[in-house]
Design a protein around this motif. Structure first.
Motif, mmCIF file in Angstrom:
data_model
loop_
_atom_site.group_PDB
_atom_site.id
_atom_site.type_symbol
_atom_site.label_atom_id
_atom_site.label_comp_id
_atom_site.label_asym_id
_atom_site.label_seq_id
_atom_site.Cartn_x
_atom_site.Cartn_y
_atom_site.Cartn_z
ATOM 1 N N ARG A 1 -10.512 -8.078 -8.080
ATOM 2 C CA ARG A 1 -11.733 -8.240 -8.860
ATOM 3 C C ARG A 1 -11.959 -7.172 -9.934
ATOM 4 N NH1 ARG A 1 -10.966 -12.382 -7.331
ATOM 5 N NH2 ARG A 1 -12.278 -13.843 -6.158
ATOM 6 N N ASN A 2 -11.168 -6.112 -9.956
ATOM 7 C CA ASN A 2 -11.358 -5.066 -10.965
ATOM 8 C C ASN A 2 -10.183 -4.920 -11.914
ATOM 9 O OD1 ASN A 2 -12.824 -3.354 -8.268
ATOM 10 N ND2 ASN A 2 -13.979 -4.115 -9.994
ATOM 11 N N LEU A 3 -9.146 -5.729 -11.718
ATOM 12 C CA LEU A 3 -7.914 -5.578 -12.486
ATOM 13 C C LEU A 3 -7.638 -6.852 -13.281
ATOM 14 C CD1 LEU A 3 -5.483 -3.522 -12.724
ATOM 15 C CD2 LEU A 3 -4.294 -5.046 -11.134
ATOM 16 N N PRO A 4 -7.352 -6.725 -14.579
ATOM 17 C CA PRO A 4 -6.946 -7.910 -15.347
ATOM 18 C C PRO A 4 -5.742 -8.576 -14.701
ATOM 19 C CG PRO A 4 -7.395 -6.086 -16.834
ATOM 20 C CD PRO A 4 -7.437 -5.524 -15.430
ATOM 21 N N PRO A 5 -5.695 -9.916 -14.689
ATOM 22 C CA PRO A 5 -4.632 -10.621 -13.964
ATOM 23 C C PRO A 5 -3.215 -10.266 -14.401
ATOM 24 C CG PRO A 5 -6.398 -12.126 -14.557
ATOM 25 C CD PRO A 5 -6.700 -10.831 -15.238
ATOM 26 N N MET A 6 -3.024 -9.823 -15.641
ATOM 27 C CA MET A 6 -1.682 -9.515 -16.117
ATOM 28 C C MET A 6 -1.258 -8.088 -15.798
ATOM 29 S SD MET A 6 -0.874 -12.398 -17.160
ATOM 30 C CE MET A 6 0.739 -12.038 -17.830
ATOM 31 N N GLU A 7 -2.158 -7.264 -15.286
ATOM 32 C CA GLU A 7 -1.815 -5.898 -14.895
ATOM 33 C C GLU A 7 -1.287 -5.894 -13.459
ATOM 34 O OE1 GLU A 7 -1.790 -3.275 -16.724
ATOM 35 O OE2 GLU A 7 -3.017 -3.782 -18.473
ATOM 36 N N GLN A 8 -0.699 -4.753 -13.056
ATOM 37 C CA GLN A 8 -0.101 -4.664 -11.731
ATOM 38 C C GLN A 8 -0.654 -3.463 -10.973
ATOM 39 O OE1 GLN A 8 3.934 -4.824 -13.495
ATOM 40 N NE2 GLN A 8 4.400 -6.318 -11.914
ATOM 41 N N LEU A 9 -1.036 -3.729 -9.721
ATOM 42 C CA LEU A 9 -1.569 -2.695 -8.846
ATOM 43 C C LEU A 9 -1.349 -3.152 -7.407
ATOM 44 C CD1 LEU A 9 -3.359 -0.112 -8.329
ATOM 45 C CD2 LEU A 9 -5.333 -1.649 -8.420
ATOM 46 N N VAL A 10 -0.905 -2.222 -6.563
ATOM 47 C CA VAL A 10 -0.782 -2.496 -5.129
ATOM 48 C C VAL A 10 -1.607 -1.465 -4.367
ATOM 49 C CG1 VAL A 10 0.767 -2.348 -3.143
ATOM 50 C CG2 VAL A 10 1.470 -3.632 -5.162
ATOM 51 N N ILE A 11 -2.458 -1.949 -3.472
ATOM 52 C CA ILE A 11 -3.175 -1.084 -2.523
ATOM 53 C C ILE A 11 -2.862 -1.611 -1.133
ATOM 54 C CG2 ILE A 11 -5.394 -0.223 -1.709
ATOM 55 C CD1 ILE A 11 -6.495 -0.602 -4.524
ATOM 56 N N SER A 12 -2.130 -0.823 -0.359
ATOM 57 C CA SER A 12 -1.750 -1.237 0.990
ATOM 58 C C SER A 12 -2.267 -0.220 1.998
ATOM 59 C CB SER A 12 -0.229 -1.342 1.117
ATOM 60 O OG SER A 12 0.275 -2.402 0.324
ATOM 61 N N VAL A 13 -3.165 -0.661 2.858
ATOM 62 C CA VAL A 13 -3.605 0.174 3.977
ATOM 63 C C VAL A 13 -2.497 0.152 5.017
ATOM 64 C CG1 VAL A 13 -5.321 0.484 5.790
ATOM 65 C CG2 VAL A 13 -6.029 -0.287 3.513
ATOM 66 N N THR A 14 -1.969 1.314 5.331
ATOM 67 C CA THR A 14 -0.782 1.397 6.180
ATOM 68 C C THR A 14 -1.036 2.055 7.539
ATOM 69 O OG1 THR A 14 -0.199 3.455 5.046
ATOM 70 C CG2 THR A 14 0.801 1.425 4.221
ATOM 71 N N GLN A 15 -2.195 2.695 7.694
ATOM 72 C CA GLN A 15 -2.549 3.281 8.989
ATOM 73 C C GLN A 15 -4.057 3.134 9.195
ATOM 74 O OE1 GLN A 15 -0.627 6.966 10.501
ATOM 75 N NE2 GLN A 15 -0.157 7.357 8.345
ATOM 76 N N VAL A 16 -4.448 2.748 10.415
ATOM 77 C CA VAL A 16 -5.848 2.741 10.838
ATOM 78 C C VAL A 16 -5.888 3.305 12.254
ATOM 79 C CG1 VAL A 16 -7.906 1.374 11.313
ATOM 80 C CG2 VAL A 16 -6.391 0.712 9.431
#
Length: 388
Positions: free
Chosen positions: A224-239
């Motif tokens: 919801r905050n990134l233009p569709p043609m841009e690239q970003l990965v946010i991966s929660v890897t530990q909880v």
């Protein structure tokens, strides 16, 4: 592939170097035994200068060519990974808990092979700076070497690197101009609430509920905050949180990896991460400590230098085995620090079938060494041709 005949002549030597390195992996910045092995070989080759302990255990060696010209840097990483080897090879790691599972033993060997050839032939102008770097995997050895002034100290004008790539045809090359690999940042959130009995949640301030909501909400930054043609990965890897089924804990925490390609997206991701976590902490009436660590920057190839490198690759492998628009990877590489300081390019070199890097059964393909060494050597001869 047109491997240089002279380099092919000492292919068995390179195999021996690589397997010795494989048996003796070292971690992080403390690659002293590896550096000593490198320096011993460089002295045998007759390089002109050897400079040690740059970035703790890094080495820079100089080979002078025929007449004046710029200094071109060639880089290889030396460090291993903190994992147990499961190859069953007769030259497997002798250092328990350490393994050359990313092929840095092969990268070092390829650069040593190029060094031997270039020191013998000197069919180029200017100088070659051979950069043997520790701590690519964990501690940013490239940054340590750059922060110590390596580029200025040795007057390096351009810099190039290679990385092996399993699952891709032996001797093929892949790269792209511009962004190639992502910047990598690490997020840790320590949530503190009020613990108590699981039967009476109304008397608690539950950090688990807050943490679960935070983990979910972080994904909204990408969607919801990134233009569709841009690239970003946010991966929660530990909880992590809690100890037993009937106790609401006082604290809980999560970690995530955040990967992007441009400074603008990187800044936005950090800003929105802090806002999302802060807002949810307030909503759940808990406190949240945010530790946001900016790691390696994006690896960005310079277009002109990338094209020259691709020309050399095409001459060696043929047009059909060179992909100059190979896309981008969300993996990260600290060679980015060198490319931030000087123009250059980074390429992937296919090593054929086999387990992927960072796998306990991975092994560098010794057939790759002559290809990588030939690429480095021809690159120098293309960039700084001798005047005869």
């Amino acid at each position: 592939m047109a491997v240089i005949n002279r380099i092919a002549d000492f292919d068995e030597d390179m195999k021996g170097w690589r397997r010795t390195l494989h048996q003796n992996p070292e971690f992080g910045l403390e690659c002293h035994q590896t550096a000593a092995f490198v320096c011993d070989r460089l002295r045998e080759f007759g390089v002109d200068e050897i400079h040690e302990k740059i970035g703790v255990s890094g080495v820079v060696a100089i080979i002078n060519g025929q007449g004046d010209g710029p200094t071109i840097g060639l880089r290889a990483d030396m460090d291993a990974l903190p994992m147990d080897e499961m190859t069953g090879l007769d030259y497997a790691s002798q250092n328990q808990g350490l393994m050359h599972a990313c092929g840095h033993d092969g990268h070092t060997t390829m650069l040593l092979g190029a060094a031997r050839y270039l020191a013998e032939t000197r069919n180029f102008r200017g100088r070659v700076a051979l950069i043997f770097q520790p701590a690519e995997e964990n501690f940013g050895g490239a940054k340590h070497m750059c922060d110590e002034g390596m580029m200025d100290r040795f007057d390096i004008k351009e810099v190039y690197g290679l990385h092996n790539l399993p699952g891709v045809e032996l001797g093929s090359f892949i790269t792209s101009p511009g962004p190639l690999m992502a910047a990598v940042d690490t997020l840790r959130v320590n949530v503190t609430g009020v613990g108590g009995h699981g039967a009476h949640p109304d008397e608690c301030k539950d950090p688990i509920m807050a943490l679960v909501s935070m983990a979910q909400a972080l994904q909204s930054i990408v969607s919801r905050n990134l233009p569709p043609m841009e690239q970003l990965v946010i991966s929660v890897t530990q909880v992590h949180g809690g100890t037993v089924d009937n106790v609401i804990p006082e604290t809980a925490w999560l970690e995530a990896t955040i990967r992007s390609f441009t400074p603008e997206v990187r800044d936005m991701a950090e800003k929105r991460t802090r806002e999302v976590i802060g807002g949810l902490a307030a909503a759940f009436d808990v406190s949240a400590e945010i530790i946001y660590d900016r790691g390696y920057p994006a690896t960005v190839n310079h277009p002109d230098q990338t094209e020259v490198a691709l020309e050399v690759a095409r001459d060696l492998s043929g047009e059909s085995r060179v992909d100059g628009n190979g896309g981008v990877s969300m993996g990260a590489e600290d060679f980015a620090y060198m490319l931030d300081e000087r123009p250059g390019a980074y390429l992937f070199l296919g090593q054929g079938d086999g387990p992927y890097v960072h796998h306990p059964e991975y092994d560098f393909n010794d057939e790759v060494s002559a290809y990588g060494a030939s690429f480095f050597a021809r690159l120098i001869e293309r960039l700084n041709p001798a005047t005869q």
